[in-house]
Design an enzyme around this catalytic site. Structure first.
Site, mmCIF file in Angstrom:
data_model
loop_
_atom_site.group_PDB
_atom_site.id
_atom_site.type_symbol
_atom_site.label_atom_id
_atom_site.label_comp_id
_atom_site.label_asym_id
_atom_site.label_seq_id
_atom_site.Cartn_x
_atom_site.Cartn_y
_atom_site.Cartn_z
ATOM 1 N N PRO A 1 0.791 -1.231 0.000
ATOM 2 C CA PRO A 1 0.000 0.000 0.000
ATOM 3 C C PRO A 1 0.823 1.280 0.000
ATOM 4 C CG PRO A 1 -0.095 -1.094 2.135
ATOM 5 C CD PRO A 1 0.539 -2.060 1.187
ATOM 6 N N ASN A 2 0.326 2.219 -0.767
ATOM 7 C CA ASN A 2 0.857 3.585 -0.878
ATOM 8 C C ASN A 2 2.160 3.685 -1.660
ATOM 9 O OD1 ASN A 2 -1.248 4.823 0.703
ATOM 10 N ND2 ASN A 2 -0.321 3.866 2.496
ATOM 11 N N ARG B 1 5.070 11.077 -2.624
ATOM 12 C CA ARG B 1 4.734 10.779 -1.222
ATOM 13 C C ARG B 1 5.959 11.028 -0.335
ATOM 14 N NH1 ARG B 1 4.530 4.693 1.274
ATOM 15 N NH2 ARG B 1 3.810 5.303 3.333
ATOM 16 N N TYR C 1 10.988 8.988 1.372
ATOM 17 C CA TYR C 1 10.990 7.878 0.414
ATOM 18 C C TYR C 1 11.698 8.184 -0.902
ATOM 19 C CZ TYR C 1 7.601 6.044 3.735
ATOM 20 O OH TYR C 1 7.001 5.586 4.886
ATOM 21 N N ASN D 1 8.168 -5.386 -0.468
ATOM 22 C CA ASN D 1 7.986 -4.197 0.376
ATOM 23 C C ASN D 1 6.495 -4.130 0.664
ATOM 24 O OD1 ASN D 1 7.727 -1.788 1.672
ATOM 25 N ND2 ASN D 1 8.953 -0.590 0.203
ATOM 26 N N ALA E 1 2.931 -0.498 4.987
ATOM 27 C CA ALA E 1 2.448 -0.527 6.376
ATOM 28 C C ALA E 1 1.940 -1.911 6.801
ATOM 29 C CB ALA E 1 1.352 0.516 6.560
ATOM 30 N N GLU F 1 12.752 -9.046 2.456
ATOM 31 C CA GLU F 1 11.942 -7.878 2.840
ATOM 32 C C GLU F 1 12.745 -6.606 2.553
ATOM 33 O OE1 GLU F 1 11.156 -7.896 7.018
ATOM 34 O OE2 GLU F 1 10.143 -5.958 6.979
ATOM 35 N N HIS G 1 12.620 -2.187 2.610
ATOM 36 C CA HIS G 1 12.003 -0.892 2.892
ATOM 37 C C HIS G 1 12.929 0.197 2.398
ATOM 38 C CE1 HIS G 1 9.005 -2.859 5.298
ATOM 39 N NE2 HIS G 1 9.987 -3.569 5.824
ATOM 40 N N ARG H 1 12.804 4.990 12.828
ATOM 41 C CA ARG H 1 11.563 5.772 12.773
ATOM 42 C C ARG H 1 10.664 5.457 13.983
ATOM 43 N NH1 ARG H 1 9.052 5.341 6.983
ATOM 44 N NH2 ARG H 1 7.878 7.127 7.792
HETATM 45 C C1 DQA Z 1 8.027 1.450 3.978
HETATM 46 C C2 DQA Z 1 8.060 1.673 5.499
HETATM 47 C C3 DQA Z 1 6.694 1.439 6.115
HETATM 48 O O1 DQA Z 1 6.756 1.682 7.516
HETATM 49 C C4 DQA Z 1 5.675 2.397 5.523
HETATM 50 O O2 DQA Z 1 4.400 2.138 6.047
HETATM 51 C C5 DQA Z 1 5.673 2.335 4.030
HETATM 52 C C6 DQA Z 1 6.954 2.299 3.320
HETATM 53 C C7 DQA Z 1 9.371 1.793 3.325
HETATM 54 O O3 DQA Z 1 9.578 1.377 2.179
HETATM 55 O O4 DQA Z 1 10.200 2.486 3.914
HETATM 56 O O5 DQA Z 1 4.631 2.406 3.400
HETATM 57 O O6 DQA Z 1 7.756 0.082 3.740
#
Ligand code: DQA
Length: 150
Positions: A10-11, A18, A23, A74, A77, A98, A100, A107
């Site tokens: 998501p996102n 964003r 990011y 990735n 959240a 995994e 990020h 954070r």
């Molecule tokens: C993320 C880190 C997560 O905590 C966050 O909710 C994201 C992006 C990252 O790529 O740094 O959506 O996965």
């Protein structure tokens, strides 16, 4: 040819606009193109998918069985909430790394917990989009190890 699934949650479709201070300025399309170019150079196939829906991500992990040799995930959240995604990775037994973009451990406290990490080979965070390439390299080293062992 071996195939790697690059799965974004998501996102992450909003990358580029964003919170660029967190990011980066690259769009998801740029990140995916870099993954596909790296795959081509390395002699593997990269297939990219992004969804904002947990169920779609689950279905993609289930469908990866017998199709993809590894997964770069990735989960956004959902990393911090989804026992279902963790269970899916355990269930399909596909080596998963995994990723990020941000360093989740530097954070907010709620980002320090990753359900994905329990099922993944390992976690790469804090290196921006380069983390995806590092994850692909880690998977390819794993493939070579597995091949050597068989
Ligand atoms: C993320 C880190 C997560 O905590 C966050 O909710 C994201 C992006 C990252 O790529 O740094 O959506 O996965």
């Amino acid at each position: 040819m071996r195939s790697i699934l690059i799965l974004n949650g998501p996102n992450l479709n909003l990358l580029g606009t964003r919170q660029p201070e967190v990011y980066g300025h690259e769009t998801l399309e740029m990140v995916e193109n870099a993954c596909m170019a790296h795959a081509q150079k390395s002699g593997v196939i990269a297939t990219c998918l992004q969804s904002n829906h947990e169920g779609v991500l689950l279905d993609a992990i289930h469908a990866a069985r017998g199709v993809h040799a590894g997964i770069v995930l990735n989960a956004g959240a959902y990393t911090h909430t989804s026992i279902a995604l963790m269970d899916a990775i355990f269930s399909v037994e596909i080596p998963t790394v995994e990723v990020h973009l941000s360093n989740i451990h530097a954070r907010e406290d709620f980002r320090h917990t990753s359900y994905i990490a329990r099922a993944a080979l390992g976690q790469i965070c804090g290196f921006g989009s380069q983390g995806y390439i590092m994850a692909m390299d880690a998977l390819m080293q794993k493939f070579a190890q597995l091949e050597g062992a068989s």
